[in-house]
Every structure is written in structure tokens, then in C-alpha cells.
Design a protein around this motif. Structure first.
Motif, PDB file in Angstrom:
ATOM      1  N   SER A  45      -0.703  10.779  10.077  1.00  0.00           N
ATOM      2  CA  SER A  45      -1.946   9.728  10.366  1.00  0.00           C
ATOM      3  C   SER A  45      -1.195   8.325  10.571  1.00  0.00           C
ATOM      4  N   VAL A  46      -0.098   8.064  10.392  1.00  0.00           N
ATOM      5  CA  VAL A  46       0.226   6.898  10.732  1.00  0.00           C
ATOM      6  C   VAL A  46       0.948   6.514  12.085  1.00  0.00           C
ATOM      7  N   PHE A  89       9.202   4.840   2.279  1.00  0.00           N
ATOM      8  CA  PHE A  89       8.419   5.892   3.108  1.00  0.00           C
ATOM      9  C   PHE A  89       7.631   6.810   2.396  1.00  0.00           C
ATOM     10  N   LYS A  90       7.917   7.092   1.171  1.00  0.00           N
ATOM     11  CA  LYS A  90       6.963   7.812   0.307  1.00  0.00           C
ATOM     12  C   LYS A  90       5.726   7.131  -0.050  1.00  0.00           C
ATOM     13  N   GLU A  91       5.810   6.025  -0.520  1.00  0.00           N
ATOM     14  CA  GLU A  91       4.806   5.045  -0.775  1.00  0.00           C
ATOM     15  C   GLU A  91       3.891   4.787   0.410  1.00  0.00           C
ATOM     16  N   MET A  92       4.512   4.573   1.516  1.00  0.00           N
ATOM     17  CA  MET A  92       3.591   4.358   2.715  1.00  0.00           C
ATOM     18  C   MET A  92       2.635   5.628   3.144  1.00  0.00           C
ATOM     19  N   GLU A  94       1.800   8.146   1.143  1.00  0.00           N
ATOM     20  CA  GLU A  94       0.966   8.452  -0.152  1.00  0.00           C
ATOM     21  C   GLU A  94      -0.276   7.542  -0.050  1.00  0.00           C
ATOM     22  N   LYS A  95      -0.077   6.206   0.331  1.00  0.00           N
ATOM     23  CA  LYS A  95      -1.133   5.328   0.303  1.00  0.00           C
ATOM     24  C   LYS A  95      -1.959   5.288   1.454  1.00  0.00           C
ATOM     25  N   ILE A  96      -1.406   5.795   2.715  1.00  0.00           N
ATOM     26  CA  ILE A  96      -2.237   6.228   3.774  1.00  0.00           C
ATOM     27  C   ILE A  96      -3.124   7.633   3.578  1.00  0.00           C
ATOM     28  N   GLU A  97      -2.461   8.541   2.990  1.00  0.00           N
ATOM     29  CA  GLU A  97      -3.165   9.995   2.786  1.00  0.00           C
ATOM     30  C   GLU A  97      -4.292   9.613   1.709  1.00  0.00           C
ATOM     31  N   ASN A  98      -4.429   8.760   0.860  1.00  0.00           N
ATOM     32  CA  ASN A  98      -5.150   8.481  -0.061  1.00  0.00           C
ATOM     33  C   ASN A  98      -6.407   7.597   0.253  1.00  0.00           C
ATOM     34  N   VAL A  99      -6.340   6.936   1.412  1.00  0.00           N
ATOM     35  CA  VAL A  99      -7.437   6.024   1.947  1.00  0.00           C
ATOM     36  C   VAL A  99      -8.666   6.922   2.282  1.00  0.00           C
TER      37      VAL A  99
END
Length: 99
Positions: A45-46, A89-92, A94-99
Motif C-alpha cells: 500500500s506504500v 521498515f516494519k514500523e512503516m 505496520e503504521k500504513i496497514e493500521n490506518v
């Protein structure tokens, strides 16, 4: 979950018969000394996200940089930063997937 287990699961989940034949995930050493991580995000998604190179440098032995361009996450850092770079990378993701 440990970062290596997470990245392994993320890779497996993104393998679709095509993506893994392209860029996939590359981790190499660089001569600073340090690490370079490149991850193909074309099927995420990014994928269309762009981020100019950001360098955080405290000293020649304490630094990292990150950018996103051409559907790739790219990060580099000193010899003690591999886990940290994968964590970025993981943080990015997970942040996008939880939006």
C-alpha cells in the motif's frame, strides 16, 4: 516477535509467483563499515510513496539514512544498525496497514 521472524513472515506473505523474482529483499554490507537494506515495496500500500534521503548522523560510527523511491524502501547504517534498519521498515508497514 523478533524482527528476523517478522521480515521472514512478511516476505513469505508477499511472495506471489512474480514479486520474489524481482527485487524482493536485499541486505548487503558496505565498506564504511555498515549495512544496506533494499526492499521492493511495489506490491504494498506504500508503493507510490516517496521520501527523500534523510540522514541521521551523530558520528562516523553512529549513523543511518533512509529513503523511499521507485517503489523501493532503502536504508543504510553503521555496522550496529541492521536490526534498527529492518525495524524502520516494519514500523512503516505496520503504521500504513493500521490506518
Amino acid at each position: 516477535m523478533e524482527i528476523l521472524e517478522w521480515i521472514q513472515n512478511w516476505f513469505k506473505a508477499n511472495c506471489n509467483g512474480e514479486w520474489e523474482h524481482g527485487g524482493g529483499i536485499q541486505i548487503i554490507t558496505i565498506d564504511n563499515p555498515g549495512w544496506e537494506v533494499e526492499i521492493d515495496i511495489s506490491n504494498t500500500s506504500v508503493a507510490n510513496m516517496n521520501l527523500s534521503w534523510i540522514l541521521n548522523e551523530n558520528s562516523k560510527q553512529d549513523w543511518y539514512g533512509v529513503k523511499i523511491e521507485d517503489q523501493k524502501f532503502f536504508a543504510a547504517g553503521d555496522s550496529g544498525k541492521l536490526i534498527f534498519l529492518l525495524g524502520l521498515f516494519k514500523e512503516m508497514i505496520e503504521k500504513i496497514e493500521n490506518v
